[in-house]
Design a protein around this motif. Structure first.
Motif, PDB file in Angstrom:
ATOM      1  N   SER A  60      45.057  40.279  46.444  1.00 59.92           N
ATOM      2  CA  SER A  60      44.668  40.545  45.193  1.00 59.92           C
ATOM      3  C   SER A  60      44.366  42.269  45.416  1.00 59.92           C
ATOM      4  O   SER A  60      44.411  42.624  44.392  1.00 59.92           O
ATOM      5  CB  SER A  60      42.741  40.323  46.194  1.00 59.92           C
ATOM      6  N   ASN A  64      45.338  44.154  42.083  1.00 62.86           N
ATOM      7  CA  ASN A  64      43.901  45.345  42.016  1.00 62.86           C
ATOM      8  C   ASN A  64      44.463  46.946  41.519  1.00 62.86           C
ATOM      9  O   ASN A  64      43.950  46.858  40.140  1.00 62.86           O
ATOM     10  CB  ASN A  64      42.905  45.612  42.684  1.00 62.86           C
ATOM     11  N   GLN A  73      39.473  46.868  34.037  1.00 61.61           N
ATOM     12  CA  GLN A  73      38.260  47.727  35.349  1.00 61.61           C
ATOM     13  C   GLN A  73      39.085  45.673  36.461  1.00 61.61           C
ATOM     14  O   GLN A  73      38.863  45.439  37.298  1.00 61.61           O
ATOM     15  CB  GLN A  73      37.318  47.241  34.993  1.00 61.61           C
ATOM     16  N   THR A  74      38.939  44.756  35.185  1.00 64.05           N
ATOM     17  CA  THR A  74      38.846  43.520  35.630  1.00 64.05           C
ATOM     18  C   THR A  74      40.760  43.028  35.937  1.00 64.05           C
ATOM     19  O   THR A  74      41.169  43.161  34.951  1.00 64.05           O
ATOM     20  CB  THR A  74      38.537  42.545  34.732  1.00 64.05           C
ATOM     21  N   ILE A  75      41.000  42.147  37.135  1.00 59.09           N
ATOM     22  CA  ILE A  75      42.374  41.024  37.351  1.00 59.09           C
ATOM     23  C   ILE A  75      42.573  40.276  36.330  1.00 59.09           C
ATOM     24  O   ILE A  75      41.438  39.716  36.403  1.00 59.09           O
ATOM     25  CB  ILE A  75      42.478  41.011  38.782  1.00 59.09           C
ATOM     26  N   THR A  76      43.242  40.433  35.998  1.00 58.30           N
ATOM     27  CA  THR A  76      44.229  38.807  34.900  1.00 58.30           C
ATOM     28  C   THR A  76      45.035  38.342  35.539  1.00 58.30           C
ATOM     29  O   THR A  76      45.392  39.102  36.198  1.00 58.30           O
ATOM     30  CB  THR A  76      44.937  39.360  33.382  1.00 58.30           C
ATOM     31  N   ALA A  77      45.498  37.206  34.857  1.00 56.14           N
ATOM     32  CA  ALA A  77      46.495  36.360  35.643  1.00 56.14           C
ATOM     33  C   ALA A  77      48.395  36.918  34.806  1.00 56.14           C
ATOM     34  O   ALA A  77      48.658  37.013  35.359  1.00 56.14           O
ATOM     35  CB  ALA A  77      47.171  34.748  34.243  1.00 56.14           C
ATOM     36  N   VAL A  80      48.574  39.885  38.073  1.00 55.23           N
ATOM     37  CA  VAL A  80      48.556  38.985  39.048  1.00 55.23           C
ATOM     38  C   VAL A  80      50.262  37.940  39.299  1.00 55.23           C
ATOM     39  O   VAL A  80      50.818  38.305  40.518  1.00 55.23           O
ATOM     40  CB  VAL A  80      48.284  37.457  39.612  1.00 55.23           C
ATOM     41  N   ASP A 153      37.266  37.938  30.046  1.00 57.72           N
ATOM     42  CA  ASP A 153      37.126  38.610  31.379  1.00 57.72           C
ATOM     43  C   ASP A 153      36.377  38.551  31.361  1.00 57.72           C
ATOM     44  O   ASP A 153      34.526  39.080  30.829  1.00 57.72           O
ATOM     45  CB  ASP A 153      37.896  40.664  31.344  1.00 57.72           C
ATOM     46  N   ALA A 154      36.069  37.315  32.214  1.00 57.64           N
ATOM     47  CA  ALA A 154      34.476  36.782  32.459  1.00 57.64           C
ATOM     48  C   ALA A 154      34.366  37.988  34.149  1.00 57.64           C
ATOM     49  O   ALA A 154      35.447  37.180  34.990  1.00 57.64           O
ATOM     50  CB  ALA A 154      35.459  35.479  33.115  1.00 57.64           C
ATOM     51  N   THR A 155      33.860  37.945  34.471  1.00 56.75           N
ATOM     52  CA  THR A 155      33.190  38.972  34.800  1.00 56.75           C
ATOM     53  C   THR A 155      32.341  38.784  36.310  1.00 56.75           C
ATOM     54  O   THR A 155      31.760  37.761  36.392  1.00 56.75           O
ATOM     55  CB  THR A 155      32.208  40.145  35.069  1.00 56.75           C
ATOM     56  N   ASP A 156      33.364  38.966  37.329  1.00 55.19           N
ATOM     57  CA  ASP A 156      33.088  38.310  38.633  1.00 55.19           C
ATOM     58  C   ASP A 156      32.226  38.947  39.382  1.00 55.19           C
ATOM     59  O   ASP A 156      33.402  40.116  40.339  1.00 55.19           O
ATOM     60  CB  ASP A 156      33.486  38.128  39.362  1.00 55.19           C
TER      61      ASP A 156
ATOM     62  N   ARG B  38      36.647  42.929  40.886  1.00 55.90           N
ATOM     63  CA  ARG B  38      36.718  41.814  39.699  1.00 55.90           C
ATOM     64  C   ARG B  38      38.060  41.497  38.918  1.00 55.90           C
ATOM     65  O   ARG B  38      39.207  42.044  39.234  1.00 55.90           O
ATOM     66  CB  ARG B  38      36.298  42.747  37.991  1.00 55.90           C
ATOM     67  N   ILE B  39      37.975  40.237  39.310  1.00 57.22           N
ATOM     68  CA  ILE B  39      38.883  39.275  38.679  1.00 57.22           C
ATOM     69  C   ILE B  39      38.128  37.809  38.005  1.00 57.22           C
ATOM     70  O   ILE B  39      37.433  37.045  37.857  1.00 57.22           O
ATOM     71  CB  ILE B  39      39.382  38.305  40.145  1.00 57.22           C
ATOM     72  N   ASN B  40      39.605  37.691  36.926  1.00 53.83           N
ATOM     73  CA  ASN B  40      38.767  36.459  35.671  1.00 53.83           C
ATOM     74  C   ASN B  40      39.351  34.949  36.613  1.00 53.83           C
ATOM     75  O   ASN B  40      39.435  35.284  37.634  1.00 53.83           O
ATOM     76  CB  ASN B  40      39.326  37.206  34.080  1.00 53.83           C
ATOM     77  N   ALA B  43      43.392  34.887  37.097  1.00 52.99           N
ATOM     78  CA  ALA B  43      43.654  35.325  38.059  1.00 52.99           C
ATOM     79  C   ALA B  43      43.157  34.225  39.316  1.00 52.99           C
ATOM     80  O   ALA B  43      44.122  34.902  39.789  1.00 52.99           O
ATOM     81  CB  ALA B  43      42.934  36.504  37.970  1.00 52.99           C
ATOM     82  N   LEU B  46      44.971  31.679  39.957  1.00 54.76           N
ATOM     83  CA  LEU B  46      46.756  31.669  39.891  1.00 54.76           C
ATOM     84  C   LEU B  46      46.489  32.639  41.733  1.00 54.76           C
ATOM     85  O   LEU B  46      47.702  31.967  42.224  1.00 54.76           O
ATOM     86  CB  LEU B  46      47.178  32.958  39.374  1.00 54.76           C
TER      87      LEU B  46
END
Lengths: 157, 115
Positions: A60, A64, A73-77, A80, A153-156, B38-40, B43, B46
């Motif tokens: 993670s 990041n 701002q948001t981590i995507t696939a 990763v 981006d689904a904000t978490d 913030r992680i979609n 992600a 994965l």
């Protein structure tokens, strides 16, 4: 000695369920060796469980860094996957991409079902033709967006 | 946010699960250390899958290294710590899966350094 006041050292840390870690390890071991069942010592299982937790943080954090370097701002696939490369586990990338495709297909299927259901409701409402139904539709549209889609981006929080 | 996590979990259980590790647990582990990240959804998926792969890889590397010495019918802690000690990509685990040495050997090392 104040044995009665000895503080209990309990690591209240979230861990992966041991039963699941054990299952993953045992299944892997059975694939590694044809020579029958390989026993897993308890301290090894604990080490696997703990290592998996550390790996989650490590991956993670690395992902990041990738995200931040791209000024996002948001981590995507993709972030990763790049992180996987950086932490020197490139052999995961192929299988992870396949899994991701499967995941996207499933989600696309779910979204298609959701919008089909919406469509059916819409037709029903149009048939009944009431102005008030519009508000209901708009709300549903908003909540669909909130769920986030495969690319967004689904904000978490 | 809590609600969404539950929804994700429920969805996963309705169909055949893509993940062996519960997604909610992965969420909790990340949040416990880095709540600001913030992680979609993709992600997170994965990260979950990669962790599963990691356990398998660590297992394979430990078993291979143990079997190289002599045929092993079991996997123990020192097999894992040996891999961590030897392979660079496992450096991140060196504080968590250290090689264990006996106290008397440790003391011997200290005294020999002092003389």
């Amino acid at each position: 000695m104040e044995s009665s006041q000895m503080p209990k050292v309990v690591a209240e840390v979230d861990e992966l369920p041991k039963a699941i870690v054990r299952r993953v390890v045992k299944e892997k071991l059975s694939r590694c060796s044809d020579a029958g069942d390989i026993a897993l010592h308890k301290d090894a299982l604990l080490a696997f469980t703990e290592s998996a937790r550390i790996f989650i943080h490590y991956l993670s954090a690395t992902a990041n860094d990738v995200t931040k370097e791209s000024r996002r701002q948001t981590i995507t696939a993709d972030d990763v996957l790049k992180a996987i490369q950086e932490i020197e586990f490139p052999e995961f990338i192929g299988p992870l991409k396949s899994s991701l495709e499967e995941f996207r297909r499933k989600n696309a299927g779910k979204r298609a079902e959701a919008s089909k259901a919406k469509e059916l409701k819409k037709r029903k409402n149009d048939g009944e033709s009431s102005e008030m139904k519009d508000d209901g539709k708009r709300q549903k549209g908003a909540s669909d967006n909130e769920q986030g889609d495969a690319n967004g981006d689904a904000t978490d929080e | 946010m809590q609600k969404r996590e539950e929804e994700e979990e429920d969805d996963g259980e309705e169909e055949s699960k893509l993940n062996v590790i519960p997604m909610s647990r992965v969420h909790r582990i990340v949040k416990s250390e880095s709540p600001e990240l913030r992680i979609n959804q993709e992600a997170y998926f994965l990260i979950n899958k990669a962790t599963e792969k990691f356990i398998e890889q660590f297992c394979e590397d430990a078993f291979t290294s143990a079997a190289a010495q002599d045929p092993k019918r079991f996997l123990k802690y020192s097999h894992l710590s040996s891999v961590v000690n030897k392979e660079r990509r496992y450096d991140f685990l060196s504080d968590f899966v250290p090689e264990k040495i006996k106290a008397k050997d440790a003391l011997k090392e200290i005294t020999s350094e002092e003389t």
